[in-house]
Motif scaffolding. Structure first.
Motif, PDB file in Angstrom:
ATOM      1  N   LYS A  36      63.583  -0.861  54.632  1.00 13.94           N
ATOM      2  CA  LYS A  36      63.647  -2.567  53.366  1.00 13.94           C
ATOM      3  C   LYS A  36      64.321  -1.478  52.620  1.00 13.94           C
ATOM      4  O   LYS A  36      64.610  -1.934  51.491  1.00 13.94           O
ATOM      5  CB  LYS A  36      62.332  -2.634  53.415  1.00 13.94           C
ATOM      6  CG  LYS A  36      61.702  -3.762  54.091  1.00 13.94           C
ATOM      7  CD  LYS A  36      60.603  -4.208  53.909  1.00 13.94           C
ATOM      8  CE  LYS A  36      60.100  -5.369  54.980  1.00 13.94           C
ATOM      9  NZ  LYS A  36      58.547  -6.102  55.091  1.00 13.94           N
ATOM     10  N   TYR A  95      70.256  -5.508  47.937  1.00 14.39           N
ATOM     11  CA  TYR A  95      70.071  -6.492  48.570  1.00 14.39           C
ATOM     12  C   TYR A  95      68.781  -6.856  47.997  1.00 14.39           C
ATOM     13  O   TYR A  95      67.790  -6.583  47.622  1.00 14.39           O
ATOM     14  CB  TYR A  95      69.591  -6.090  50.193  1.00 14.39           C
ATOM     15  CG  TYR A  95      69.207  -7.637  50.510  1.00 14.39           C
ATOM     16  CD1 TYR A  95      70.362  -8.624  51.361  1.00 14.39           C
ATOM     17  CD2 TYR A  95      67.722  -7.753  51.350  1.00 14.39           C
ATOM     18  CE1 TYR A  95      69.136  -9.485  51.707  1.00 14.39           C
ATOM     19  CE2 TYR A  95      67.390  -8.774  51.847  1.00 14.39           C
ATOM     20  CZ  TYR A  95      67.718  -9.641  52.205  1.00 14.39           C
ATOM     21  OH  TYR A  95      67.999 -11.353  53.105  1.00 14.39           O
ATOM     22  N   ASP A  96      68.591  -7.850  47.715  1.00 12.19           N
ATOM     23  CA  ASP A  96      67.653  -8.213  46.839  1.00 12.19           C
ATOM     24  C   ASP A  96      66.529  -9.404  47.190  1.00 12.19           C
ATOM     25  O   ASP A  96      66.277 -10.490  47.737  1.00 12.19           O
ATOM     26  CB  ASP A  96      68.416 -10.068  45.074  1.00 12.19           C
ATOM     27  CG  ASP A  96      67.453 -10.376  44.478  1.00 12.19           C
ATOM     28  OD1 ASP A  96      66.533 -10.344  44.650  1.00 12.19           O
ATOM     29  OD2 ASP A  96      67.730 -11.013  43.291  1.00 12.19           O
ATOM     30  N   PHE A  97      64.888  -8.345  47.604  1.00 16.15           N
ATOM     31  CA  PHE A  97      64.283  -9.647  47.855  1.00 16.15           C
ATOM     32  C   PHE A  97      63.739 -10.700  47.544  1.00 16.15           C
ATOM     33  O   PHE A  97      62.479 -11.223  48.076  1.00 16.15           O
ATOM     34  CB  PHE A  97      63.079  -8.663  49.103  1.00 16.15           C
ATOM     35  CG  PHE A  97      63.338  -7.476  49.530  1.00 16.15           C
ATOM     36  CD1 PHE A  97      63.479  -7.809  51.091  1.00 16.15           C
ATOM     37  CD2 PHE A  97      63.919  -6.446  49.724  1.00 16.15           C
ATOM     38  CE1 PHE A  97      63.341  -7.347  51.805  1.00 16.15           C
ATOM     39  CE2 PHE A  97      64.811  -5.498  50.820  1.00 16.15           C
ATOM     40  CZ  PHE A  97      64.344  -6.321  52.184  1.00 16.15           C
ATOM     41  N   THR A 143      67.252  -2.295  49.258  1.00 15.66           N
ATOM     42  CA  THR A 143      67.040  -2.130  48.596  1.00 15.66           C
ATOM     43  C   THR A 143      68.186  -1.354  47.457  1.00 15.66           C
ATOM     44  O   THR A 143      68.520  -1.674  46.791  1.00 15.66           O
ATOM     45  CB  THR A 143      65.464  -1.872  48.207  1.00 15.66           C
ATOM     46  OG1 THR A 143      64.450  -2.712  48.901  1.00 15.66           O
ATOM     47  CG2 THR A 143      64.530  -2.101  46.579  1.00 15.66           C
TER      48      THR A 143
END
Ligand code: ZN
Length: 523
Positions: A223, A231-233, A227
């Motif tokens: 994760k 990559y946009d959670f 990030t």
């Protein structure tokens, strides 16, 4: 000048088709992540209904009438009326919608329904057959799928080989005749390089990677990397599945999965980087164009270029680990405390011929693809029968990698693709590998500080460049046009081969010894 506004009656209908596809994708995502095993048969029916509805909606008389008004059906290009031309995005949109429409129109609705249902069932039988390593269990389903795919090629039509009709589904415009020389050129240099690496006195011990790594910490580290990549959670999530994949319902909801093994550190790590590359592409598509081809990924080859670029060009590079290795060491102090950065870099780049494609190193990976490319063509062209596959597979593995699987689970049954009817898909992996390096080389040229930025962990410099150059354009260009726009030339195996020769030549001490040999000769 006519703009996308003119096309509203068309794009509104396409949006409904997209909603059905997105709903089907959500059901598929669930099937691979959380669905209880008993739900399989009902899910196959649900998916088949949605896919048939999407197909029927796309080939509806309303869309047909609009396209008849705007597209020259002989050339597939926008009809130009003197004095009132289309702007560039509208022309691209019409060209691509026509492509989708005319392909779908050739497939009878009953056929689409039957194929979808058979594939969904076959996938489940394949999973069981692989678990038991029992090819005969899967054989009847495989025969059905091959027959259906051959039937599909007759509906779609083709010039040289029926295989081209299937290849075109995943890589528009690609043909076997075009790929064969590209693959041959690759093989000509990959095999000698591999032989030199295997014969090198440099031996890499990758045992640190099989120490015990806490699975939840592995996922946390994945994760963290996602990030850092950008990559946009808020618009995505990471789940577990037996095969890592990425799926998108909209640029605001793009999901990636990974798999994690306690004693196999690379599995989770590199699948996060890989799927993250796919995820950035889907999150980077133009939201305003959602539902139209301009808001869709260009091709599987281009999609794979994004995942491979992050996984290999970045994720298996020294600059990346310069920043991230201290963090990984801090996450796993007992396991990696005694492993230097140099040693870690070597272990994650170790070359060794192996049986399983998804675990293959950068050097042998494309040899796995070439075997599948050859077998697929023969199956679809009717030269090979399904029952002979295990023997053909094992022979092919022996020839290209010098290994023979003991069990079909590690051989012909290892990949899900054929059970899904995805013939013509495999070559896009190799195309992705080649595009990845060609794009990355260009990024390094245009962003002279890129390596320093990566060393500092500022990965989004690259993400932004990829978005500007590739993601946001969707299907505005053909793959070849995109390669020309971004890199100034068509796809070539040269950058990829030069990259491998430099990287593995250095790692395995081949470059030094080569110069040595030449000096000796000259002396
Ligand atoms: Zn991929």
């Amino acid at each position: 000048m006519k703009t996308l506004d003119t096309l509203k009656p068309l794009t509104e209908r396409l949006l409904e088709v997209q909603h059905l596809h997105s709903a089907a994708s959500l059901l598929s995502w669930d099937q691979e992540t959380y669905m209880p095993p008993g739900g399989g048969e009902a899910r196959a029916d649900q998916l088949s209904t949605l896919q048939t509805m999407a197909h029927d909606k796309l080939v509806s008389p309303e869309i047909e009438a609009l396209l008849a008004k705007w597209v020259d059906q002989a050339t597939g290009q926008a009809l130009e009326i003197a004095g009132d031309a289309w702007d560039e995005p509208s022309r691209a949109l019409l060209r691509e919608v026509w492509r989708d429409f005319s392909r779908a129109k050739k497939l009878p609705s009953d056929f689409v329904k039957k194929l979808s249902r058979e594939c969904s069932l076959a996938q489940q039988i394949w999973a069981e057959a692989r678990k038991k390593s029992d090819f005969k269990l899967f054989l009847p389903n495989l025969r059905t799928i091959i027959a259906l795919k051959r039937e599909e090629t007759q509906y779609l039509g083709y010039k040289d080989s029926p295989y081209d009709a299937l290849l075109d589904t995943y890589e528009p415009g690609a043909t076997a005749a075009q790929l064969a020389p590209l693959f041959a050129a690759l093989k000509d240099r990959l095999v000698p390089l591999l032989n030199r690496v295997v014969a090198s006195p440099v031996k890499i011990d990758d045992s640190p990677l099989t120490r015990s790594y806490d699975p939840s910490r592995q996922v946390e580290f994945g994760k963290l990397v996602l990030t850092a990549m950008g990559y946009d959670f808020d618009r995505g999530r990471l789940d577990l599945s037996s095969h890592p994949f990425t799926t998108s319902f909209h640029p605001t909801d793009v999901r990636v999965t990974t798999r994690v093994y306690e004693r196999e550190l690379p599995a989770c790590l590199f699948s996060c980087l890989h799927e993250g590359g796919h995820g950035l592409y889907d999150q980077g598509l133009d939201q305003a164009r959602y539902g139209t081809p301009l808001g869709e990924a260009l091709s599987l080859g281009i999609h794979e270029s994004q995942s491979r670029l992050w996984e290999n060009c970045v994720g298996r590079s020294r600059p990346f680990w310069h920043c991230f290795y201290p963090l990984l060491q801090r996450t796993f102090p007992d396991q990696l405390g005694d492993v230097t950065l140099d040693r870690f870099y070597a272990t994650i780049n170790r070359v060794a011929p192996s049986l399983i494609r998804v675990e293959a190193d950068e050097l042998t990976y494309n040899l796995h693809i070439m075997l599948r490319f050859e077998i697929e063509q023969n199956l679809i062209e009717g030269r090979t029968q399904a029952e002979d596959l295990p023997a053909i597979w094992n022979e092919g593995m022996k020839n290209c990698l010098g290994l023979v699987p003991e069990r079909d689970a590690e051989g012909v049954l290892q990949d899900v693709h054929w059970s899904l009817g995805a013939f013509g898909y495999f070559p896009t992996y190799t195309l992705g590998n080649l595009y990845a390096v060609q794009f990355y080389d260009q990024a390094c040229l245009e962003l002279p500080n890129l390596e320093a930025e990566i060393e500092a962990g500022r990965l989004t410099v690259l993400t932004k460049w990829l978005n500007q150059k590739i993601h946001r354009w969707g299907r505005s260009f053909t793959a070849d046009h995109l390669a020309q726009r971004v890199t100034g030339r068509s796809l070539s195996p040269e950058p990829f081969l030069a990259y491998l020769e430099k990287k593995f030549g250095t790692l395995y001490g081949l470059i030094g010894s080569d110069t040595g040999r030449e000096t000796q000769r000259r002396a």
